[in-house]
Design an enzyme around this catalytic site. Sequence first.
Site, short mmCIF file in Angstrom:
data_model
loop_
_atom_site.label_atom_id
_atom_site.label_comp_id
_atom_site.label_asym_id
_atom_site.label_seq_id
_atom_site.Cartn_x
_atom_site.Cartn_y
_atom_site.Cartn_z
CB CYS A 1 -3.28 -4.66 11.85
SG CYS A 1 -4.78 -4.07 12.69
CG HIS B 1 -4.70 -2.40 7.83
ND1 HIS B 1 -4.52 -3.76 7.72
CD2 HIS B 1 -5.53 -2.20 8.88
CE1 HIS B 1 -5.23 -4.37 8.66
NE2 HIS B 1 -5.85 -3.45 9.38
CD GLU C 1 -2.89 -4.02 4.41
OE1 GLU C 1 -3.81 -4.50 5.10
OE2 GLU C 1 -1.82 -3.61 4.92
#
Length: 201
Positions: free
Chosen positions: A79, A181, A183
């Site tokens: 990001c 992202h 994750e």
Amino acid sequence: MIAIIDYGAGNLKNVFRAMKDLGLEAKITSAAKDINDSRAIVLPGVGAFKGAIDNLNNMGLSDVVKENAKNGKTILGICLGLQLFYEVSYEDGCHKGLEILKGDVVRFDGKLKVPHMGWNSLIANREDDISKGINSEDYVYFVHSYYVKPENFNDVVLYSDYGVKVPALIRKDNIIGMQFHPEKSGRVGSMLLKNFKELIK
């Protein structure tokens, strides 16, 4: 050990957990020695560009990241971490980045809803080991109001269409960046992080 750089602007715990889930030893750190001794580096980031680059500079970490990049260590920017790789950001002014990659960080056109937030599909620009197993029906999770305009679009492995071609995954040699992202991107994010793991074996 994977060094996850703590410079006060990162989604640290989620990134740490994602690395551990892959079976990677990871450490959240702001110590130059840890970063220099690591197998690979993750530069996460949530927030504004100026505050992030100021923190990196003030902590003496900008030079540490640039030196490791120059020495060929694999570095993953997530990001805002991706955006910091570039030369200049025009977020709330004009601010110099790490200058590891050539290009600018610019705001989405005023006609587009910002932030660009939510799930968007990935489109292949070129083949690369980092995107192995990804296809055009795969979606990842974005939250950002600024995006990268690279000098060389061939650095872009995957992009998303949001009125403009938004670089989603870039790779130039040992430098990898994900605007989304991973994750928070479920199966697809996990697959991309597994590809990252394979690259640093």
